[in-house]
Design a protein around this motif. Structure first.
Motif, PDB file in Angstrom:
ATOM      1  N   THR A  84       0.861  -1.184   0.000  1.00  0.00           N
ATOM      2  CA  THR A  84       0.000   0.000   0.000  1.00  0.00           C
ATOM      3  C   THR A  84       0.888   1.221   0.000  1.00  0.00           C
ATOM      4  O   THR A  84       1.781   1.354   0.855  1.00  0.00           O
ATOM      5  CB  THR A  84      -0.920   0.009   1.232  1.00  0.00           C
ATOM      6  N   TYR A  85       0.670   2.115  -0.956  1.00  0.00           N
ATOM      7  CA  TYR A  85       1.540   3.291  -1.057  1.00  0.00           C
ATOM      8  C   TYR A  85       0.734   4.551  -1.286  1.00  0.00           C
ATOM      9  O   TYR A  85      -0.397   4.528  -1.781  1.00  0.00           O
ATOM     10  CB  TYR A  85       2.587   3.098  -2.154  1.00  0.00           C
ATOM     11  N   TRP A  86       1.345   5.652  -0.917  1.00  0.00           N
ATOM     12  CA  TRP A  86       0.759   6.985  -1.077  1.00  0.00           C
ATOM     13  C   TRP A  86       1.853   7.942  -1.508  1.00  0.00           C
ATOM     14  O   TRP A  86       2.917   7.998  -0.886  1.00  0.00           O
ATOM     15  CB  TRP A  86       0.136   7.459   0.236  1.00  0.00           C
ATOM     16  N   ASN A  87       1.617   8.643  -2.595  1.00  0.00           N
ATOM     17  CA  ASN A  87       2.592   9.617  -3.081  1.00  0.00           C
ATOM     18  C   ASN A  87       3.968   8.972  -3.265  1.00  0.00           C
ATOM     19  O   ASN A  87       4.999   9.562  -2.930  1.00  0.00           O
ATOM     20  CB  ASN A  87       2.685  10.798  -2.113  1.00  0.00           C
ATOM     21  N   ASP A  88       3.969   7.709  -3.761  1.00  0.00           N
ATOM     22  CA  ASP A  88       5.184   6.925  -4.013  1.00  0.00           C
ATOM     23  C   ASP A  88       5.887   6.448  -2.747  1.00  0.00           C
ATOM     24  O   ASP A  88       6.944   5.827  -2.822  1.00  0.00           O
ATOM     25  CB  ASP A  88       6.194   7.710  -4.872  1.00  0.00           C
ATOM     26  N   ASP A  89       5.349   6.746  -1.576  1.00  0.00           N
ATOM     27  CA  ASP A  89       5.912   6.242  -0.312  1.00  0.00           C
ATOM     28  C   ASP A  89       5.128   5.020   0.139  1.00  0.00           C
ATOM     29  O   ASP A  89       3.888   5.002   0.077  1.00  0.00           O
ATOM     30  CB  ASP A  89       5.845   7.308   0.791  1.00  0.00           C
ATOM     31  N   ILE A  90       5.846   4.001   0.588  1.00  0.00           N
ATOM     32  CA  ILE A  90       5.194   2.777   1.058  1.00  0.00           C
ATOM     33  C   ILE A  90       4.600   3.018   2.448  1.00  0.00           C
ATOM     34  O   ILE A  90       5.308   3.413   3.378  1.00  0.00           O
ATOM     35  CB  ILE A  90       6.188   1.606   1.102  1.00  0.00           C
ATOM     36  N   ILE A  91       3.299   2.784   2.571  1.00  0.00           N
ATOM     37  CA  ILE A  91       2.633   2.911   3.865  1.00  0.00           C
ATOM     38  C   ILE A  91       2.683   1.594   4.619  1.00  0.00           C
ATOM     39  O   ILE A  91       2.911   1.538   5.818  1.00  0.00           O
ATOM     40  CB  ILE A  91       1.158   3.346   3.681  1.00  0.00           C
ATOM     41  N   GLU A  92       2.475   0.496   3.888  1.00  0.00           N
ATOM     42  CA  GLU A  92       2.467  -0.833   4.526  1.00  0.00           C
ATOM     43  C   GLU A  92       2.746  -1.880   3.466  1.00  0.00           C
ATOM     44  O   GLU A  92       2.367  -1.737   2.300  1.00  0.00           O
ATOM     45  CB  GLU A  92       1.106  -1.092   5.170  1.00  0.00           C
ATOM     46  N   SER A  93       3.451  -2.938   3.862  1.00  0.00           N
ATOM     47  CA  SER A  93       3.693  -4.062   2.955  1.00  0.00           C
ATOM     48  C   SER A  93       3.692  -5.355   3.746  1.00  0.00           C
ATOM     49  O   SER A  93       4.102  -5.381   4.910  1.00  0.00           O
ATOM     50  CB  SER A  93       5.039  -3.899   2.223  1.00  0.00           C
ATOM     51  N   HIS A  94       3.211  -6.427   3.123  1.00  0.00           N
ATOM     52  CA  HIS A  94       3.220  -7.724   3.792  1.00  0.00           C
ATOM     53  C   HIS A  94       3.182  -8.837   2.750  1.00  0.00           C
ATOM     54  O   HIS A  94       2.694  -8.650   1.628  1.00  0.00           O
ATOM     55  CB  HIS A  94       2.045  -7.879   4.754  1.00  0.00           C
ATOM     56  N   LYS A  95       3.703  -9.978   3.132  1.00  0.00           N
ATOM     57  CA  LYS A  95       3.732 -11.156   2.269  1.00  0.00           C
ATOM     58  C   LYS A  95       2.368 -11.837   2.302  1.00  0.00           C
ATOM     59  O   LYS A  95       1.783 -12.024   3.370  1.00  0.00           O
ATOM     60  CB  LYS A  95       4.821 -12.113   2.759  1.00  0.00           C
ATOM     61  N   LEU A  96       1.886 -12.218   1.131  1.00  0.00           N
ATOM     62  CA  LEU A  96       0.614 -12.917   1.057  1.00  0.00           C
ATOM     63  C   LEU A  96       0.812 -14.410   1.352  1.00  0.00           C
ATOM     64  O   LEU A  96       1.776 -15.023   0.898  1.00  0.00           O
ATOM     65  CB  LEU A  96      -0.014 -12.755  -0.326  1.00  0.00           C
ATOM     66  N   THR A  97      -0.119 -14.958   2.102  1.00  0.00           N
ATOM     67  CA  THR A  97      -0.097 -16.388   2.425  1.00  0.00           C
ATOM     68  C   THR A  97      -1.533 -16.915   2.373  1.00  0.00           C
ATOM     69  O   THR A  97      -2.493 -16.148   2.209  1.00  0.00           O
ATOM     70  CB  THR A  97       0.485 -16.642   3.834  1.00  0.00           C
ATOM     71  N   GLY A  98      -1.669 -18.205   2.495  1.00  0.00           N
ATOM     72  CA  GLY A  98      -2.984 -18.817   2.620  1.00  0.00           C
ATOM     73  C   GLY A  98      -3.920 -18.538   1.461  1.00  0.00           C
ATOM     74  O   GLY A  98      -3.531 -18.569   0.297  1.00  0.00           O
ATOM     75  N   LYS A  99      -5.180 -18.229   1.782  1.00  0.00           N
ATOM     76  CA  LYS A  99      -6.196 -18.021   0.756  1.00  0.00           C
ATOM     77  C   LYS A  99      -5.889 -16.817  -0.121  1.00  0.00           C
ATOM     78  O   LYS A  99      -6.169 -16.838  -1.324  1.00  0.00           O
ATOM     79  CB  LYS A  99      -7.561 -17.854   1.417  1.00  0.00           C
ATOM     80  N   ALA A 100      -5.331 -15.755   0.482  1.00  0.00           N
ATOM     81  CA  ALA A 100      -5.011 -14.556  -0.297  1.00  0.00           C
ATOM     82  C   ALA A 100      -3.963 -14.875  -1.355  1.00  0.00           C
ATOM     83  O   ALA A 100      -4.054 -14.431  -2.505  1.00  0.00           O
ATOM     84  CB  ALA A 100      -4.516 -13.452   0.627  1.00  0.00           C
TER      85      ALA A 100
END
Length: 245
Positions: A84-100
């Motif tokens: 998730t980013y805003w104005n080219d800055d990363i707000i949050e990041s996480h590795k997808l697992t499971g159903k996602a």
């Protein structure tokens, strides 16, 4: 070599000059009123860049661009990461697992596989070319412009030339002859030389040599780097004497 930087020997690591790298995006906090403008996309971690970061590309073929992430152990090659980013800055990041993760793989699996295959092929080609290129490392030529100096003069000058067909790092370690043995001074000079480049490194007699009479020389280390930016090979030579009277 774009520029030489003189450094105190106790400084941490090797200082580099003249290299511009793309800085990784760092996680930031968007002002609350802008949160509705954030964007979330899914990326696959494809490769490690030459300067050690993670190169990520969108899993959706209709999304352009990509992101550079810190290679801090949080992610590995092949991981699917939601950013998730805003104005080219990363707000949050996480590795997808499971159903996602399964949902993304079911929808974009063939495209992700093609991205991975392309990245592996490009990496193998680059490494083959690079390994052929760096097989024979030649020492950078380093010569003093003159032997005898007085302590009232301004600089000691070293002429440098890179005879290799690729860029190399060059470290100049000043040494003084003390009781028949060469002793390192507490500073060194470091920079990069492109193929065929010739430069003149100047060192202040007053500030670098403290206007002290004696016999000096430089230990010259020519350094090669692998695609990850790690030291791969080095060769050492020495300049002729520099005498301060």
């Amino acid at each position: 070599m774009k520029k030489f930087i003189t450094a105190v020997a106790m400084s941490l690591g090797i200082l580099t000059a003249g290299v511009i790298t793309q800085a990784p995006q760092v996680e930031a906090s968007a002002p609350a009123k802008y949160l509705q403008d954030t964007t979330t996309e899914t990326f696959v971690v494809l490769s490690v860049t030459a300067d050690g970061y993670l190169d990520c590309k969108p899993v959706n073929p209709n999304v352009e661009g990509g992101y550079i992430l810190d290679n801090d152990g949080k992610y590995k090659l092949g991981d699917i990461v939601e950013i998730t980013y805003w104005n080219d800055d990363i707000i949050e990041s996480h590795k997808l697992t499971g159903k996602a993760l399964s949902s993304v793989e079911n929808k974009y699996g063939s495209y992700i596989n093609s991205l991975m295959d392309e990245s592996i092929a490009e990496d193998a080609y680059e490494r083959t070319v690079y390994n052929k290129q760096i097989k024979n490392l030649e020492k950078v030529s380093a010569n003093t412009t003159k032997v005898n100096h007085t302590v009232k003069e301004k600089n000691v000058t070293i002429a440098l030339k890179n005879h290799n067909k690729y860029e190399v790092g060059v470290e100049l370690q000043a040494q003084k002859l003390v009781n028949g043995k060469w002793k390192n001074l507490d500073w060194y000079d470091f920079g990069f030389l492109t193929s065929g480049e010739k430069v003149y490194a100047k060192h202040s007699i007053k500030n670098d040599f403290n206007s002290k009479k004696g016999t000096y020389r430089y230990k010259v280390t020519t350094i090669n780097y692998d695609l990850m930016g790690n030291e791969f090979k080095e060769k050492v030579s020495y300049t002729g004497k520099v005498i301060l009277k």
